[in-house]
Design an enzyme around this catalytic site. Structure first.
Site, short mmCIF file in Angstrom:
data_model
loop_
_atom_site.label_atom_id
_atom_site.label_comp_id
_atom_site.label_asym_id
_atom_site.label_seq_id
_atom_site.Cartn_x
_atom_site.Cartn_y
_atom_site.Cartn_z
CG ASN A 68 -0.38 0.72 2.40
OD1 ASN A 68 -0.34 1.96 2.46
ND2 ASN A 68 0.11 -0.05 3.36
CB SER A 69 1.66 3.80 -1.94
OG SER A 69 2.26 5.08 -1.96
N GLY A 71 -0.18 6.95 2.08
CA GLY A 71 0.46 8.23 2.39
C GLY A 71 -0.28 9.01 3.46
CG ASN A 125 3.15 6.15 11.92
OD1 ASN A 125 4.25 5.69 11.59
ND2 ASN A 125 2.09 6.13 11.15
CB CYS A 128 4.24 6.14 7.86
SG CYS A 128 3.40 6.18 6.26
N GLY A 215 0.11 -8.11 5.36
CA GLY A 215 -0.67 -9.31 5.07
C GLY A 215 0.09 -10.57 5.47
#
Lengths: 301, 243
Positions: A68-69, A71, A125, A128, A215
């Protein structure tokens, strides 16, 4: 049967959490899952100001995983307080707010804004992989982790969790940096950086070239990182990365996780958290485990 | 939730029409998420082509692993389906003259829409590369114009060529198809100042608005804003979509 676990100054009703970025702000999943039954909800990562995120495509399926990206598209901390927190407050679960500052000062400002009722813990976080400012750039530097944790702890009495990136050579150093900075817990893993190429155009699928893998594909890697992090620190570890079943969750707890968070699998089966919780209870019954804490860090090496 | 397959037929090369039992009544333009089995992980979104008394029809073109697996599913097999999801087409009683425009595998959801429209004057323009499909079904609900890029059926050219002849009649346009076609429809709707709704497509994760991956760029007061195709859409007003 005792399912309660403690992290920082908090007691959680059970160790099954949902991971930041995979559960929005709870609303969408509330039609599938009784949110009161979750140990905690780790909400979508917030930035100080609203963020639009990356251009599509933002997701790509890989064997047993997804890249995923996104953002960090989010309504900003004020938008969260106004539009999302009131809904979350209606539920008897713990709300862990994931914050992603672009600077150390932004982490501090957000922690101050979130020092209110209804927010139980902050998850910093620093991991990321999909943003240009902050994110993983902090998380691959132990000094930054230490500094951010220390500065946030100084301005809040909330439980502070530091979310670590697996994109480092030795996770122990980073977990220790968080502990030294005063973190109440570490959570890991965030996504593993990866990429995918369109063989016809010879271009990367993602505009940012790299994206984050999650995942079932990442589970063994996540498990190894949790195991190593637990050996390095005495604070609790929250384990996550590819969990799709009760068996997976129990594995994480055996290697040292006090709680687990379910991420990508919510997309595949929106009620998987409930199946996982039931599966943990079944395991405890079958193995005569009266207190979930007996499982935590019970690995025989 | 498991749903039993009633049929899964290849109606032209690589294009399948699948029907299965489904209780929840959808609105035109909504979609369902289907577990395509095999080694796929995420469910895939499929627009709804028809719905009739507990039976849902979707159409798909075999493009990747998911649709390939789906094409192998047999009658009486069970599939895992969630939905209906998303914000579909808005239907307005005040409009008498409707223009429906579809291209390729974007055409099927417009059949369910056309069936639900109650207006008197419905023009339907359907564009294909070559082999046309669903023409007879659409003919039940309106006046159908077909274009093919190779001229094998109907008018040779694009839907935009056929639209020119009837655009002046339209009070509203509904569109679904490939991005360049939607962009062209949007331009025409703006030129003639006709309200226009389009159904857009994007790679999806959860299908329910949580994962933020199916982003559609839309106009906002202070520039642009990424809306969620699965929740805010898949149908948007064309004027707000930024291509």
């Amino acid at each position: 049967m005792r399912l309660k676990v403690n992290i920082g100054n908090l007691e959680f009703k059970n160790p099954v959490f949902v991971a930041s970025g995979t559960f929005g702000f709870g609303k969408e999943y509330s039609q599938y899952v009784d949110l009161n039954k979750l140990g905690a909800i780790m909400v979508k990562g917030l930035t100080l100001n609203p963020k639009e995120g990356n251009p599509p495509p933002r997701i790509y399926e890989t064997p047993s995983g997804i890249l995923n990206s996104v953002g960090l598209q989010n309504p900003g901390v004020d938008g969260f307080l106004k539009d999302e927190l009131p809904f979350l407050k209606k539920f008897d679960t713990k709300i862990i707010v994931n914050i992603a500052g672009e600077t150390i000062e932004e982490f501090v400002t957000m922690a101050q804004k979130l020092d209110i009722d209804g927010v139980h813990a902050l998850e910093l976080n620093v991991s990321c992989p999909n943003v240009k400012e902050g994110g993983m750039a902090f998380g691959v530097n132990p000094n930054s982790i230490y500094e951010i944790t220390k500065r946030v702890k100084y301005v809040t009495d909330k439980t502070v969790i530091v979310k670590l990136t697996p994109n480092v050579a030795d996770i122990k150093i980073y977990a220790k940096a968080a502990e030294d900075g005063g973190a109440d817990a570490v959570s890991l893993i965030n996504t593993i950086t990866g990429m995918v190429v369109d063989i016809n155009s010879k271009r990367p699928i993602f505009k940012n070239i790299f994206a984050g893998l999650s995942g079932p594909a990442v589970k063994p890697i996540a498990l190894k990182h949790v195991y190593e992090a637990k050996k390095a620190v005495s604070i609790p570890v929250i384990g996550m990365g590819g969990i799709s079943s009760a068996e997976d969750a129990i594995e994480f707890m055996i290697v040292g996780a006090t709680a687990v968070a379910i991420g990508t699998y919510n997309f595949i089966n929106p009620t998987c958290t409930m199946d996982i919780l039931e599966g943990i209870k079944k395991y405890m019954n079958e193995n005569n485990v009266s207190d979930i804490n007996q499982i935590i860090n019970s690995i025989n090496v | 939730m498991k749903h039993t397959i009633i049929r899964n037929d290849e109606i032209k090369s690589g294009v399948f029409r699948m029907e299965f039992h489904f209780e929840d009544i959808p609105m035109p333009g909504q979609f369902v998420m289907i577990d395509c089995g095999g080694r796929t992980l995420l469910k895939r979104p499929f627009s709804i082509c028809d719905y009739n008394e507990g039976k849902m029809t979707v159409m798909y073109q075999v493009r990747g692993k998911g649709t390939y697996n789906l094409s192998k599913i047999k009658v009486n097999d069970e599939i895992d389906v969630t939905g209906p999801h998303g914000h579909g087409f808005d239907i307005f009683d005040k409009f008498n003259n409707i223009l429906v425009v579809g291209g390729g595998i974007g055409i099927p959801p417009l059949l369910f829409l056309s069936k639900k429209l109650k207006s008197k004057n419905i023009n339907i323009v359907l564009g294909f590369r070559s082999d046309a499909f669903l023409i007879d079904e659409f003919s039940k609900y309106g006046n159908v114009l077909v274009t093919t890029e190779d001229g094998s059926y109907g008018m040779k050219g694009y839907v935009t060529d056929a639209m020119k002849e009837i655009i002046n009649e339209a009070d509203i346009i509904y569109g679904c198809g490939p991005k360049p076609m939607l962009n062209a429809i949007k331009d025409i709707s703006e030129k003639y100042k006709i309200p226009c709704q389009i159904s857009v497509e994007e790679r999806m994760g959860c299908g329910i608005g949580a994962c933020m991956t199916c982003a559609c760029k839309t106009l906002a007061e202070d520039g642009y804003h990424y809306k969620k195709v699965c929740k805010d859409g898949p149908v948007f007003w064309a004027k707000e979509v930024v291509f």
